[in-house]
Design a protein around this motif. Structure first.
Motif, mmCIF file in Angstrom:
data_model
loop_
_atom_site.group_PDB
_atom_site.id
_atom_site.type_symbol
_atom_site.label_atom_id
_atom_site.label_comp_id
_atom_site.label_asym_id
_atom_site.label_seq_id
_atom_site.Cartn_x
_atom_site.Cartn_y
_atom_site.Cartn_z
ATOM 1 N N ILE A 15 0.855 -1.203 0.000
ATOM 2 C CA ILE A 15 0.000 0.000 0.000
ATOM 3 C C ILE A 15 0.884 1.244 0.000
ATOM 4 N N GLN A 16 1.942 1.202 0.838
ATOM 5 C CA GLN A 16 2.843 2.367 0.904
ATOM 6 C C GLN A 16 3.539 2.583 -0.435
ATOM 7 N N ARG B 163 2.485 1.696 -3.334
ATOM 8 C CA ARG B 163 1.492 2.170 -4.291
ATOM 9 C C ARG B 163 1.178 3.646 -4.109
ATOM 10 N N LYS B 164 1.086 4.028 -2.836
ATOM 11 C CA LYS B 164 0.810 5.429 -2.530
ATOM 12 C C LYS B 164 1.934 6.314 -3.074
ATOM 13 N N LYS B 165 3.181 5.846 -2.853
ATOM 14 C CA LYS B 165 4.342 6.599 -3.330
ATOM 15 C C LYS B 165 4.292 6.721 -4.856
ATOM 16 N N GLU C 274 1.677 6.478 -6.787
ATOM 17 C CA GLU C 274 0.571 7.346 -7.190
ATOM 18 C C GLU C 274 0.959 8.810 -7.038
ATOM 19 N N LYS D 7 -11.370 10.241 -6.160
ATOM 20 C CA LYS D 7 -11.083 10.903 -4.891
ATOM 21 C C LYS D 7 -12.207 11.867 -4.507
#
Lengths: 318, 125
Positions: free
Chosen positions: A81-82, A84-86, A88, A294
């Motif tokens: 998740i981290q 992926r967040k980075k 994104e 979002k």
């Protein structure tokens, strides 16, 4: 074992005392058979208990294995998740930079006209002064007024662009109509440059909760894509219609630039999908779809009779 | 005599009892909610079968995992078979997976406990 022996000893002691009915020999034989059966049963019981213990231990081991697997899995999910967040964030930054470049280009273009006017006005000043043997205070005032007008126009333009680039972290409720209007103002000169007319239709305004600048990014991206499509094709009258429907809580952006190739339609919102070749990053529509998500909405694409139609629609529960 | 067929479930084995072949088969896991109730028809069928059995009877058991009450029941079942060993030549094949240590150990326990029965331990290929 201890109880087995005890049991046997007691029975052995009792045997001579029992003198009821059958002969002591028969009684002894019966009791010994009973002891044998008892021992056998005891042995079986021990085996069953042993099996049960083994199974319980196996269950414990399996549970431990499962716990450790679960923990590893949780760690991996968090890690992913981290990551992926980075990723994104990086993609969003890339897309933002591309938008900034386009906006700077548009701002520079918007500055061209007032700069040219100013340049003409300044170059005309000595000519006027020479012709009339100096300048009257009225002429100086007029020059000052005209120059101020151009400078104000340039300052407004800058201010508009600065607002667009300013990061907004808090989610706020904003008017869709006003946002579309202000986006069109930003890009109006760019549309004029390519002879594209825009029509804004609004049945009823509605509010969106989120980041207004990020939302403008969707609109700018879609309008820029339409502009690019027009540049590739011969269209006599280029127009983009923006239709706001408050009842359905949606915005439609419709152009008459010929539409999207049906082959790329299924992958249109995927990262890296572009029709602009090396000029395109393939991030624009991907990021627009992410921003729409979002903002509790969805971005849809379809072909209309004359061109492409993009719809941003808010989810029912939004 | 009618064939007895019990389909396998997540927790109980498949059971096929065929009097015409003298073949009794049990395959799968044995974790019934009520073990004695589940195996009651099997025990009744066997008692009935041994009223007039074939000269040779083969019991094939491939029980992967089983609970304690199933273990107790298998002891009872072998006890029962022991009483009929004069009426038919009974062979018990205890089939086990080489990776399943507890199945092998259980088979060895049965062999040790029932010396008069012909119990063969067969490793599954």
């Amino acid at each position: 074992m201890k109880y087995n022996q005890q049991f046997e000893e007691i029975i052995q002691k009792l045997l001579p005392l029992i003198e009821i009915g059958s002969s002591p020999e028969i009684l002894e034989k019966d009791i010994l058979t009973l002891i044998d059966i008892y021992k056998k049963k005891d042995r079986r019981l021990n085996r069953i208990i042993k099996l049960s213990d083994k199974q319980q231990r196996a269950i414990l081991e399996l549970n431990e294995e499962l716990d450790s697997y679960k923990q590893n899995l949780e760690e991996r999910v968090t890690e992913e998740i981290q990551k992926r967040k980075k990723q994104e964030a990086l993609l969003f930054e890339q897309s933002r930079l591309a938008a900034i470049a386009e906006m700077i280009d548009a701002a520079a273009h918007q500055w061209m006209q007032p700069l040219n006017i100013l340049s003409i006005q300044i170059s005309m000043l000595p000519i006027k002064a020479e012709k009339s043997n100096g300048l009257s205070s009225e002429e100086v005032r007029k020059f000052q007024q005209d120059a101020s007008l151009q400078i104000t126009h340039m300052t407004d333009t800058l201010s508009n662009f600065r607002t667009f680039f300013k990061p907004m972290s808090d989610a706020r409720s904003f008017s869709v109509y006003k946002t579309v209007q202000s986006t069109l103002r930003l890009i109006q000169n760019e549309l004029d440059r390519y002879s594209i007319t825009s029509h804004l239709q609004c049945d009823e305004d509605f509010q969106i909760l989120g980041n207004e600048n990020e939302f403008k990014h969707i609109l700018l991206n879609l309008i820029n894509n339409a502009k690019y499509a027009f540049m590739q094709k011969e269209v006599a009258q280029r127009h983009i219609t923006l239709h706001i429907s408050g009842k359905e809580k949606k915005i439609e952006i419709i152009d008459n630039a010929g539409g999207i190739d049906e082959k790329i339609m299924p992958n249109l919102f995927r990262a890296g999908c572009t029709t602009k070749g090396e000029k395109g990053s393939g991030m624009g529509l991907y990021m627009s779809a992410q921003i729409a998500k979002k903002h509790n909405g969805q971005l849809l694409a379809e072909n209309s009779a004359e061109g492409a139609k993009f719809t941003f629609i808010l989810k029912e529960d939004a | 005599m009618e064939r007895l067929l019990i389909e396998a479930t997540k927790y109980t084995p498949q059971i096929i009892l065929d009097a015409s072949k003298g073949l009794l088969e049990m395959r799968g896991k044995s974790y019934p909610e009520n073990t004695f109730e589940f195996y009651q028809p099997v025990l009744s069928w066997i008692e009935h079968y041994f009223q007039d059995p074939l000269p040779d009877t083969l019991l094939q058991m491939e029980i992967i995992y089983f609970n304690s009450s199933s273990s107790k029941l298998f002891f009872d079942l072998f006890d029962l078979l022991e009483t009929y060993r004069e009426k038919s030549h009974i062979t018990i094949e205890w089939i086990y997976d080489p990776e399943n240590e507890s199945a092998l150990e259980a088979g060895e326990d049965f062999m040790e406990d029932f010396e008069t029965l012909s119990i063969q331990l067969i490793e599954k290929p």
